[in-house]
Design an enzyme around this catalytic site. Sequence first.
Site, mmCIF file in Angstrom:
data_model
loop_
_atom_site.group_PDB
_atom_site.id
_atom_site.type_symbol
_atom_site.label_atom_id
_atom_site.label_comp_id
_atom_site.label_asym_id
_atom_site.label_seq_id
_atom_site.Cartn_x
_atom_site.Cartn_y
_atom_site.Cartn_z
ATOM 1 N N SER A 178 1.683 -5.150 1.620
ATOM 2 C CA SER A 178 0.406 -5.571 1.019
ATOM 3 C C SER A 178 -0.028 -6.937 1.523
ATOM 4 O O SER A 178 0.797 -7.748 1.931
ATOM 5 C CB SER A 178 0.579 -5.732 -0.501
ATOM 6 O OG SER A 178 1.184 -4.628 -1.057
ATOM 7 N N THR B 59 -0.787 -7.842 -8.917
ATOM 8 C CA THR B 59 -1.260 -7.132 -10.105
ATOM 9 C C THR B 59 -0.665 -7.647 -11.412
ATOM 10 O O THR B 59 -0.876 -7.060 -12.468
ATOM 11 C CB THR B 59 -0.989 -5.622 -9.957
ATOM 12 O OG1 THR B 59 0.419 -5.434 -9.738
ATOM 13 C CG2 THR B 59 -1.743 -5.047 -8.773
ATOM 14 N N ASP C 248 10.252 -9.276 -1.829
ATOM 15 C CA ASP C 248 9.701 -9.226 -0.470
ATOM 16 C C ASP C 248 10.272 -10.354 0.377
ATOM 17 O O ASP C 248 10.592 -10.174 1.550
ATOM 18 C CB ASP C 248 8.172 -9.332 -0.525
ATOM 19 C CG ASP C 248 7.549 -8.250 -1.408
ATOM 20 O OD1 ASP C 248 6.533 -8.514 -2.068
ATOM 21 O OD2 ASP C 248 8.110 -7.123 -1.454
#
Lengths: 317, 312
Positions: free
Chosen positions: B10, B45, B230
């Site tokens: 992302s 989010t 990540d």
Amino acid sequence: PSPHPPSLTAMECRVLSIQSHVVRGYVGNKSASFPLQLLGFEVDSINSVQFSNHTGYSHWKGQVLTADELHVLYEGIKLNNVHHYDYVLTGYTRDTSFLEMVVDIVQELKRANPNLVYVCDPVLGDHGSMYVPQNLYPVYKNKVVPVADIITPNQFEAELLTGKNISTEKDAVEVMDLLHAMGPDTVVITSSDLPSRLGDRFLVSLGSQRHVRPDGSRTTQRVRLEVPKVDAVFVGTGDLFAAMLLAWTHHYPTDLKTACEKTFSVMHHVIQRTISYAHELAGPGRRPSPPQLELRMVQSKADIEDPAIVTEATVIS
Amino acid sequence: MECRVLSIQSHVVRGYVGNKSATFPLQVLGFEVDSINSVQFSNHTGYAHWKGQVLTAEELNVLYEGIKLNNVNHYDYILTGYSRDISFLETVVDIIKELKKANPSLVYVCDPVMGDQGAMYVPENLLPVYKNKVVPLADILTPNQFEAELLTGRKINTEEDAIEVMDLLHKMGPETVVLTSTDLPSKQGDQFLVALGSQKISKVSDGTNTDQKICMDIPKVDAVFVGTGDLFAAMMLAWTHHHPKDLKTACEKTVSVMHHVIKRTITYANEMAGPGKRPTPAQLELRMVQSKADIENPTIVVEAKVLQKSSQ
């Protein structure tokens, strides 16, 4: 005022950069983000396109962001009340509605932070011809440049925006003054074909910065740099330039001479490293290909963080 | 160093998750990072609001085609993380297979993001894709306890269970497995969580297989971070690259980097929030840019214990 060395300052400086993203290589946001992050800037990036690579390769594929989609992303930032930036940075755009949305965003961000500095590379063309759609020109002239604080046109773009040709240094100074009158207090003509004092292996760059003195009077610092030409076509160097000018004017806000020396020096180191590597890859007597000429950005970390000055700017009146 | 990573994750305009979390640290360590952004969102989010656009499997294919047409589809590493879309994930699998054909030495670092603390937070139908298609291609896998249990169908209640699960994961594909967090009790007390790792090493000289299993006690932090997984996977890529047969050192460096970044982040977040107030998601964004020196050269703050080194 003495500048703060970047490594010792706990800097809280947030840039919104709205530029292209390429999967491979260094143009647009790929060219601007890493160097700015190395120098301690927080970089928020809106990718105006996502392409496999820049359009100088034999092939390129990808997707573009519409003006609406740009607006949606900005809305997300705004809804979270984090639309507070110290800088906005923009470059190559092909779409007038996208550019107009960028202007709206910049205006709103300036209302949220009146000290915001908008660094704009008004990418329109080079060497006498436009390489974006013609209808971008009035948008830049009438809407974008008036809200810019720092612009980095090349000679062609400076001439286009002011309607004045540059044949002498005096012309260049007049053009920069005309650009100041349109909005930006800092103008750097990144390259020109004015004859260099150092011969034809050099090109001339010029800069001009307007200040208001404490007593309210206005002063302008103008500088000129002789920049070594390189026999190769690089892509992404303009994007790196604008990003580094942002960084170095941040550290030297009233000293355009030093800001330009650092910026042009970084460019020199990155380009030298790139051209050496490209020739190595291409082999003797062969012209390097676009993939081989991708900027050696990651390998130039030390030069980006602390560039050795290789070019001295002359202060001109 | 000439090492090229293809990272498919992302992108967020603001903050550090996915490619935003992985790219800068890898670049700082000298890796060339090609990045395909699977989505572009305003922010992660966990904020009150988020907006943006997703890349379809077809669009992913188009981007890859561009790379391929230029004959630059040559990578040393691939890195993937959070995905919500089966067809996207399946396209990723096809791309990896093709890249492995182009470079058989390619290392695929995979964070099989499915959920945590006993609940899935991706669509359920991603599990069979991970299990049957993704994990078999992976060379380095960084599941948490829940994901490891889900992939193997086995629960982890003891260290022995964890070792068996890691061995089961090896059989599915990856030679290197790191259980990034478990709720196994730590010998250092309840302020610590236990992470484990296992690496299969084949000795070229005599054909024997050896494996190194390690375990680490990691200080817990009282905050919810996003993007740390990540960063972890990206740093595992980097440190296993520099220490390919020394999982102990690779993990110590990786976990140490995490520690420095997290500490800097929580200190800053608490400063921003003010005394007695819980920091917001925006305030808890990783202090990535400020942690450059720790990323480049992490001071080791965790010692991994070697559990067993057996030859078969």
